[in-house]
Design an enzyme around this catalytic site. Structure first.
Site, PDB file in Angstrom:
ATOM      1  N   ARG A  41       0.452  -1.567  -0.242  1.00  0.00           N
ATOM      2  CA  ARG A  41      -0.503  -0.670   0.044  1.00  0.00           C
ATOM      3  C   ARG A  41       0.814   0.779  -0.432  1.00  0.00           C
ATOM      4  NH1 ARG A  41      -6.303   0.167   2.340  1.00  0.00           N
ATOM      5  NH2 ARG A  41      -5.124   1.762   4.086  1.00  0.00           N
TER       6      ARG A  41
ATOM      7  N   GLU B 270      -0.027   5.188   6.087  1.00  0.00           N
ATOM      8  CA  GLU B 270      -0.269   4.593   3.925  1.00  0.00           C
ATOM      9  C   GLU B 270      -1.098   5.773   4.134  1.00  0.00           C
ATOM     10  OE1 GLU B 270       0.439   0.236   4.298  1.00  0.00           O
ATOM     11  OE2 GLU B 270      -1.866   1.049   4.632  1.00  0.00           O
TER      12      GLU B 270
ATOM     13  N   ASP C 211      -0.392  14.050  -0.910  1.00  0.00           N
ATOM     14  CA  ASP C 211      -0.864  15.231  -1.987  1.00  0.00           C
ATOM     15  C   ASP C 211      -0.455  16.872  -0.952  1.00  0.00           C
ATOM     16  OD1 ASP C 211      -2.299  13.857  -3.359  1.00  0.00           O
ATOM     17  OD2 ASP C 211      -3.964  13.688  -2.189  1.00  0.00           O
TER      18      ASP C 211
ATOM     19  N   SER D 130      -2.141   1.108   8.135  1.00  0.00           N
ATOM     20  CA  SER D 130      -2.983   1.723   7.142  1.00  0.00           C
ATOM     21  C   SER D 130      -3.025   3.419   7.868  1.00  0.00           C
ATOM     22  CB  SER D 130      -4.447   1.557   8.010  1.00  0.00           C
ATOM     23  OG  SER D 130      -4.781   0.397   7.314  1.00  0.00           O
TER      24      SER D 130
ATOM     25  N   ARG E  18       0.576  12.285  -9.850  1.00  0.00           N
ATOM     26  CA  ARG E  18      -0.189  13.907  -9.576  1.00  0.00           C
ATOM     27  C   ARG E  18       1.493  14.696 -10.639  1.00  0.00           C
ATOM     28  NH1 ARG E  18      -4.500  13.685  -9.784  1.00  0.00           N
ATOM     29  NH2 ARG E  18      -5.930  14.028  -8.456  1.00  0.00           N
TER      30      ARG E  18
ATOM     31  N   HIS F 253       0.786  15.312 -14.217  1.00  0.00           N
ATOM     32  CA  HIS F 253      -0.172  16.471 -14.172  1.00  0.00           C
ATOM     33  C   HIS F 253       0.649  17.398 -14.515  1.00  0.00           C
ATOM     34  CE1 HIS F 253      -3.609  12.831 -12.301  1.00  0.00           C
ATOM     35  NE2 HIS F 253      -3.046  12.841 -14.775  1.00  0.00           N
TER      36      HIS F 253
ATOM     37  N   SER G 219       8.207   1.207   7.298  1.00  0.00           N
ATOM     38  CA  SER G 219       9.186   0.472   8.216  1.00  0.00           C
ATOM     39  C   SER G 219      11.199   0.617   8.277  1.00  0.00           C
ATOM     40  CB  SER G 219       9.865  -0.885   8.577  1.00  0.00           C
ATOM     41  OG  SER G 219      10.210  -2.067   6.463  1.00  0.00           O
TER      42      SER G 219
END
Length: 186
Positions: free
Chosen positions: A47, A153, A161, A150, A58, A61, A89
């Protein structure tokens, strides 16, 4: 037992706390390295690798030459290029080998991780440490209700972003100008 909405609220609260801990210095060094690189390569496993691929998209882009390591159309890395590795890790064996290789090719190595002192972190020119729960650490101060990596990630996606927004500022671009590079064969 909680509802899906209650779980989502708990996740958003974890992400709010994580966002407050994002590293300004590491982010700015990464943005400068991306802006000054000939080509940008991204790599990560699982992930974390998917978040790196979203970042590469991006960058494309924005008109930046960005590539995902391992894809059939990925060119070779040259001196002056940047490899960004995303690894909670910093110890994934295949990524350590890439870290060693980029250094022999004269490229710059950046790492976004939970563990800046990791094997990859020790090799990296730029390290951005993100908050996240270390796998299987019950006493971790960033303990999370979420499974496995999670929280890291999701925080990684927010961090990358935010780096895109900084690059947009530096390049004088907005979402409208980026749509010209959006896929149009869909």
């Amino acid at each position: 037992m909680h509802t899906t909405a209650e779980y989502a609220g708990k996740i958003v609260e974890e992400l709010r706390r994580a966002a407050e801990q994002l590293p300004s210095e590491g982010a700015e060094r990464l943005v400068e390295a991306v802006a000054g690189a000939g080509k940008v390569f991204v790599a990560g496993a699982g992930r974390s690798g998917l978040m790196a691929k979203a970042f590469a998209m991006r960058l494309m882009h924005l008109g930046i030459s960005a590539h995902v390591v391992g894809e059939t159309v990925t060119p070779g890395l040259d001196a002056g290029d940047l490899l960004l590795i995303t690894s909670g890790s910093g110890e994934t064996k295949s990524l350590i080998a890439m870290a060693d290789k980029v250094k022999t090719l004269g490229g710059t190595l950046a790492l976004v991780t939970i563990e800046p002192g990791s094997s990859i972190g020790q090799r990296a020119d730029i390290v951005a440490q993100l908050p996240g729960a270390v796998k299987d650490a019950a006493s971790d101060p960033n303990k999370t209700i979420q499974p496995m990596g999670s929280l890291f990630e999701q925080t990684l996606l927010l961090f990358l972003d935010a780096a895109i927004l900084r690059l947009m500022d530096k390049r004088g671009q907005d979402s409208g100008s980026m749509y010209g590079k959006h896929a149009n064969l869909e």
